[in-house]
Design a protein around this motif. Structure first.
Motif, mmCIF file in Angstrom:
data_model
loop_
_atom_site.group_PDB
_atom_site.id
_atom_site.type_symbol
_atom_site.label_atom_id
_atom_site.label_comp_id
_atom_site.label_asym_id
_atom_site.label_seq_id
_atom_site.Cartn_x
_atom_site.Cartn_y
_atom_site.Cartn_z
ATOM 1 N N TYR A 52 42.422 10.350 -46.103
ATOM 2 C CA TYR A 52 42.387 11.355 -45.377
ATOM 3 C C TYR A 52 42.084 12.691 -46.036
ATOM 4 O O TYR A 52 41.720 12.484 -47.190
ATOM 5 C CB TYR A 52 43.753 11.714 -44.682
ATOM 6 N N LYS A 68 45.287 21.642 -33.340
ATOM 7 C CA LYS A 68 44.172 20.567 -33.641
ATOM 8 C C LYS A 68 42.880 20.886 -34.317
ATOM 9 O O LYS A 68 42.975 22.110 -34.714
ATOM 10 C CB LYS A 68 43.760 20.284 -32.248
ATOM 11 N N VAL A 69 42.360 19.656 -34.451
ATOM 12 C CA VAL A 69 41.164 19.907 -35.446
ATOM 13 C C VAL A 69 40.032 20.139 -34.229
ATOM 14 O O VAL A 69 39.847 19.567 -33.377
ATOM 15 C CB VAL A 69 40.721 18.792 -36.208
ATOM 16 N N TYR A 83 41.205 14.417 -36.360
ATOM 17 C CA TYR A 83 42.386 14.566 -35.770
ATOM 18 C C TYR A 83 43.183 15.082 -36.911
ATOM 19 O O TYR A 83 43.138 14.695 -37.981
ATOM 20 C CB TYR A 83 43.051 12.792 -35.286
ATOM 21 N N LEU A 84 44.380 15.594 -36.539
ATOM 22 C CA LEU A 84 45.254 15.968 -37.378
ATOM 23 C C LEU A 84 46.518 14.836 -37.540
ATOM 24 O O LEU A 84 46.909 14.512 -36.591
ATOM 25 C CB LEU A 84 46.239 17.409 -36.873
ATOM 26 N N ARG A 87 51.018 16.865 -40.020
ATOM 27 C CA ARG A 87 50.956 18.331 -40.294
ATOM 28 C C ARG A 87 52.669 18.560 -40.616
ATOM 29 O O ARG A 87 53.553 18.208 -39.984
ATOM 30 C CB ARG A 87 50.540 19.219 -39.121
ATOM 31 N N CYS A 92 48.712 19.497 -44.709
ATOM 32 C CA CYS A 92 48.273 18.560 -43.256
ATOM 33 C C CYS A 92 47.328 17.584 -43.879
ATOM 34 O O CYS A 92 46.679 17.692 -45.077
ATOM 35 C CB CYS A 92 47.732 19.697 -42.397
ATOM 36 N N ILE A 94 43.950 15.565 -42.503
ATOM 37 C CA ILE A 94 43.043 15.213 -41.477
ATOM 38 C C ILE A 94 42.255 14.078 -41.542
ATOM 39 O O ILE A 94 41.694 13.743 -42.578
ATOM 40 C CB ILE A 94 41.865 16.548 -41.557
ATOM 41 N N ILE A 107 34.985 22.294 -41.225
ATOM 42 C CA ILE A 107 36.249 21.862 -40.369
ATOM 43 C C ILE A 107 36.967 23.080 -39.766
ATOM 44 O O ILE A 107 37.600 24.036 -40.517
ATOM 45 C CB ILE A 107 37.279 21.153 -41.082
ATOM 46 N N ILE A 109 40.321 24.174 -37.897
ATOM 47 C CA ILE A 109 41.794 23.869 -37.370
ATOM 48 C C ILE A 109 42.459 25.152 -36.757
ATOM 49 O O ILE A 109 42.469 26.164 -37.206
ATOM 50 C CB ILE A 109 42.656 23.280 -38.756
#
Length: 236
Positions: A52, A68-69, A83-84, A87, A92, A94, A107, A109
């Motif tokens: 990630y 969310k992303v 996607y997260l 967190r 967090c 990703i 990115i 968020i």
């Protein structure tokens, strides 16, 4: 004294918010961060790349239930559905499917804020992954013979140059010059962060050469699973 300490802590907080956010714990990775709107910024301490993108904050943050992303786009114009994966109060993770080295990702968020902030904000990260490859290699193979309550055990341990990922059906095949197999798809393998230990069906001949195939493994981070082939000499 209490007043002086409070002032010092306030100054530290201001300096963190003003500091350029471009340091990272992953070698060769660079990033910058920007917070939407006015008020408190969301200070990013570091970004690391493994399976990630792992984002660590300088301070605790609050997450909206719908966080969310919102979008991911690379420098070639390709968009990704990300996607997260996790967190927490100060970090967090990703997940970006098919993330590639050598590319820069923008990115967004949405739905987080620092403590004391009036509204949830959007954090925009620009992350440049190093262009160098992520090749996985075997640094060393060690043969070991052990006796446990009269029962002989033969193992070969492989040390890798990087932390690895493996699948549930990953396996190691070891053969001699005549093609006889000493481990197979069904052999027990102990997987660790940067090594694996294969339990053999029978002992090897000390001083003889053997080949190996380590199937369905890869280095941590972006990249496809592969088969690593090589040769070693058994020394006890």
């Amino acid at each position: 004294m209490k007043k002086k300490i409070s002032i010092a802590l306030l100054l530290i907080g201001l300096l963190v918010g003003m500091a350029p956010q471009a340091a990272s714990a992953s070698p060769g990775l660079k990033f910058s961060a920007k917070t939407s709107g006015m008020g408190n910024v969301i200070p990013v301490r570091k970004v690391e790349c493994s399976e990630y993108l792992e984002v660590d904050f300088y301070t605790d943050v609050l997450w909206d239930y719908a966080a969310k992303v919102r979008s991911v786009r690379d420098n070639k114009g390709k968009s990704y559905k990300a996607y997260l994966a996790d967190r927490d109060e100060d970090d967090c993770k990703i997940y970006i499917p098919n993330m590639k080295y050598g590319r820069t990702y923008r990115i967004e968020i949405a739905g987080l804020k620092v403590l004391g902030s009036a509204e949830f904000k959007t954090l925009t990260l620009k992350v440049k992954l190093p262009a160098k490859g992520n090749r996985l290699l075997v640094k060393r193979a060690e043969y070991d013979v052990d006796e446990d309550d009269g029962r002989m055990e033969w193992t070969v341990k492989f040390d890798f140059n990087r932390d690895i990922r493996h699948k549930n059906n990953s396996y190691v095949v070891i053969r001699d010059a005549a093609g006889n197999a000493y481990s197979s798809r069904s052999s027990y393998v102990e997987w660790e962060e940067d090594e694996c230990e294969v339990h053999l069906a029978s002992g090897l001949t000390v001083g003889a050469a053997y080949t190996y195939e380590i199937r369905k493994v890869k280095a941590q981070g972006p990249g496809k699973y592969q088969t690593i082939k090589g040769r070693f000499v058994a020394y006890d």
